[in-house]
Design a protein around this motif. Structure first.
Motif, short mmCIF file in Angstrom:
data_model
loop_
_atom_site.label_atom_id
_atom_site.label_comp_id
_atom_site.label_asym_id
_atom_site.label_seq_id
_atom_site.Cartn_x
_atom_site.Cartn_y
_atom_site.Cartn_z
N ARG A 96 0.79 -1.29 0.00
CA ARG A 96 0.06 0.06 0.10
C ARG A 96 0.81 1.26 -0.08
NH1 ARG A 96 -4.21 -2.68 -1.86
NH2 ARG A 96 -2.14 -3.82 -2.73
N GLU A 97 0.69 2.19 -0.81
CA GLU A 97 1.49 3.15 -1.07
C GLU A 97 1.36 4.58 -0.39
OE1 GLU A 97 3.75 2.68 -5.40
OE2 GLU A 97 1.60 2.93 -5.60
N SER A 98 0.14 4.57 0.24
CA SER A 98 -0.03 5.66 1.18
C SER A 98 -0.62 5.23 2.37
CB SER A 98 -1.07 6.60 0.34
OG SER A 98 -2.22 6.21 0.29
N MET A 211 1.68 8.27 -9.70
CA MET A 211 0.76 9.28 -9.62
C MET A 211 -0.31 8.91 -8.75
SD MET A 211 0.11 12.22 -10.23
CE MET A 211 1.32 12.78 -11.69
N LEU A 212 -0.93 7.64 -8.79
CA LEU A 212 -1.92 7.52 -7.80
C LEU A 212 -1.61 7.63 -6.36
CD1 LEU A 212 -4.96 6.27 -7.53
CD2 LEU A 212 -3.96 4.15 -7.79
N ALA A 213 -0.39 7.17 -6.12
CA ALA A 213 0.17 7.15 -4.80
C ALA A 213 0.38 8.62 -4.35
CB ALA A 213 1.54 6.71 -4.67
N LEU A 215 -1.17 11.52 -5.58
CA LEU A 215 -2.66 11.86 -5.29
C LEU A 215 -3.40 11.37 -3.90
CD1 LEU A 215 -3.97 11.78 -8.95
CD2 LEU A 215 -3.34 14.07 -7.69
N SER A 216 -3.11 10.16 -3.63
CA SER A 216 -3.59 9.57 -2.45
C SER A 216 -3.01 10.41 -1.20
CB SER A 216 -3.57 8.13 -2.34
OG SER A 216 -3.83 7.38 -1.15
N SER A 217 -2.00 10.54 -1.43
CA SER A 217 -1.04 11.20 -0.17
C SER A 217 -1.29 12.71 -0.15
CB SER A 217 0.59 11.05 -0.43
OG SER A 217 1.02 10.00 -0.44
N ARG A 218 -1.71 13.15 -1.12
CA ARG A 218 -1.94 14.69 -0.99
C ARG A 218 -3.59 14.63 -0.50
NH1 ARG A 218 -0.57 18.56 -6.18
NH2 ARG A 218 -0.91 20.13 -4.67
N HIS A 219 -4.35 13.81 -0.86
CA HIS A 219 -5.51 13.73 -0.36
C HIS A 219 -5.62 13.81 1.44
CE1 HIS A 219 -9.67 11.87 0.74
NE2 HIS A 219 -9.91 12.82 -0.41
N GLU A 220 -4.80 13.35 1.84
CA GLU A 220 -4.81 13.02 3.28
C GLU A 220 -4.71 14.77 3.89
OE1 GLU A 220 -1.19 11.24 4.71
OE2 GLU A 220 -1.49 9.50 3.23
N THR A 221 -4.52 15.75 3.04
CA THR A 221 -4.42 17.14 3.61
C THR A 221 -5.24 18.06 2.93
OG1 THR A 221 -2.42 17.70 2.51
CG2 THR A 221 -2.08 17.10 4.83
N GLN A 222 -6.00 17.24 1.73
CA GLN A 222 -7.09 18.32 1.05
C GLN A 222 -7.88 18.91 2.01
OE1 GLN A 222 -8.38 15.81 -2.22
NE2 GLN A 222 -10.04 17.39 -2.95
N TYR A 223 -8.26 20.23 1.55
CA TYR A 223 -9.01 21.14 2.35
C TYR A 223 -10.41 20.66 2.62
CZ TYR A 223 -11.51 25.21 3.96
OH TYR A 223 -12.35 26.28 4.86
N SER A 224 -11.00 20.24 1.45
CA SER A 224 -12.49 19.89 1.71
C SER A 224 -12.45 18.31 0.94
CB SER A 224 -13.32 20.89 0.95
OG SER A 224 -14.75 20.56 1.03
N ARG A 225 -12.99 17.38 1.59
CA ARG A 225 -13.36 16.10 1.31
C ARG A 225 -14.62 15.52 1.54
NH1 ARG A 225 -8.46 13.02 4.08
NH2 ARG A 225 -9.48 13.62 5.94
N LEU A 226 -15.08 14.60 0.78
CA LEU A 226 -16.31 13.75 0.84
C LEU A 226 -15.80 12.38 1.18
CD1 LEU A 226 -18.29 14.78 -2.37
CD2 LEU A 226 -18.57 15.63 0.10
N PHE A 227 -14.65 12.03 0.75
CA PHE A 227 -14.24 10.76 1.00
C PHE A 227 -12.92 10.35 1.86
CE2 PHE A 227 -16.35 11.08 -3.12
CZ PHE A 227 -17.26 10.02 -3.07
N ARG A 228 -12.84 8.93 2.39
CA ARG A 228 -11.67 8.88 3.17
C ARG A 228 -10.36 8.43 2.50
NH1 ARG A 228 -13.39 4.27 7.38
NH2 ARG A 228 -11.78 5.16 8.41
N SER A 229 -10.48 8.47 1.30
CA SER A 229 -9.35 8.27 0.38
C SER A 229 -9.42 9.01 -0.79
CB SER A 229 -8.74 6.57 0.32
OG SER A 229 -9.47 6.28 -0.76
#
Length: 229
Positions: A96-98, A211-213, A215-229
């Motif tokens: 798992r890359e993130s 690139m998927l990894a 983006l997944s890592s950046r999602h951890e600090t994304q300002y507004s999120r609907l999803f857990r990943s």
């Protein structure tokens, strides 16, 4: 002479449909697997772009990793080869890359095991010393059906596709018709992806999708999120 393959018994077919259903209480609907971050940072804000991305993810990521593990784990469960099951399970966790991808396979695996305990008397004992990843838990259930490995992999992939389309419809956002067009495209690609997955050896499996990894890592600090990943 009719050379068509024998039809899958109705009970096994219905079990596969059940296992693939997004209604199964394992939490798959709560993950976008980097798609939500891709919408913000990788230009996936249209039907065509999101559709292209998911096809690539199916072919380059899912087929070469989790589907390949599933194809190997089902026969291992059927023969009771627990060292093989433990090795495949460890590979899933190690690749798992993130943090979010690791969380997803841990949480969905744990929830799937809890569901299995309601339907298989031996599940509690089997998984007592095996914190199962999602593909390994799914493989356990699929192995209890009469379904060929290929059919089980098709069901797994279609369940993944339905969850991803649900995420795309909410996050892009898209209308239901667009979502169905995207699902139809993924469904057409799934058999080829599965056929690749079931041919892969241990040395040929891979979980390298940079690139998927990212983006997944950046999602951890994304300002507004609907999803857990």
């Amino acid at each position: 002479m009719d050379d068509a393959p024998a039809a899958l018994p109705a009970a096994s077919l219905l079990q596969l449909i059940w296992l693939a259903s997004p209604a199964l209480p394992v939490g798959g609907f709560s993950y976008s697997e980097g798609l939500e971050a891709g919408i913000e940072w990788a230009g996936l804000g249209t039907e065509q772009a999101a559709s292209d991305w998911l096809v690539d993810q199916l072919q380059l990521s899912l087929a070469r990793a989790d589907l390949a593990v599933l194809a190997q784990a089902i026969p291992a469960w059927r023969t009771g080869d627990m060292p093989r099951i433990h090795a495949l399970n460890a590979w899933v966790f190690q690749t798992r890359e993130s943090a979010e991808f690791l969380l997803q396979t841990e949480q969905m695996g744990r929830s799937f095991v809890e569901w299995l305990k309601l339907h298989h008397e031996d599940a509690a004992k089997v998984f007592e010393s095996l914190p199962a990843s999602y593909p390994i838990a799914f493989a356990f259930a699929a192995a209890r059906t009469a379904a060929p490995v290929r059919d089980a992999c098709l069901a797994f992939a279609f369940g993944w596709a339905e969850n991803m389309i649900g995420a795309a419809v909410k996050a892009v956002p898209l209308g239901q018709s667009a979502g169905q067009r995207m699902l139809g495209r993924l469904a057409a690609e799934i058999p080829t992806a599965v056929d690749l997955a079931i041919t892969l050896t241990d040395d040929e499996r891979q979980a390298f999708s940079p690139m998927l990894a990212i983006l997944s890592s950046r999602h951890e600090t994304q300002y507004s999120r609907l999803f857990r990943s």
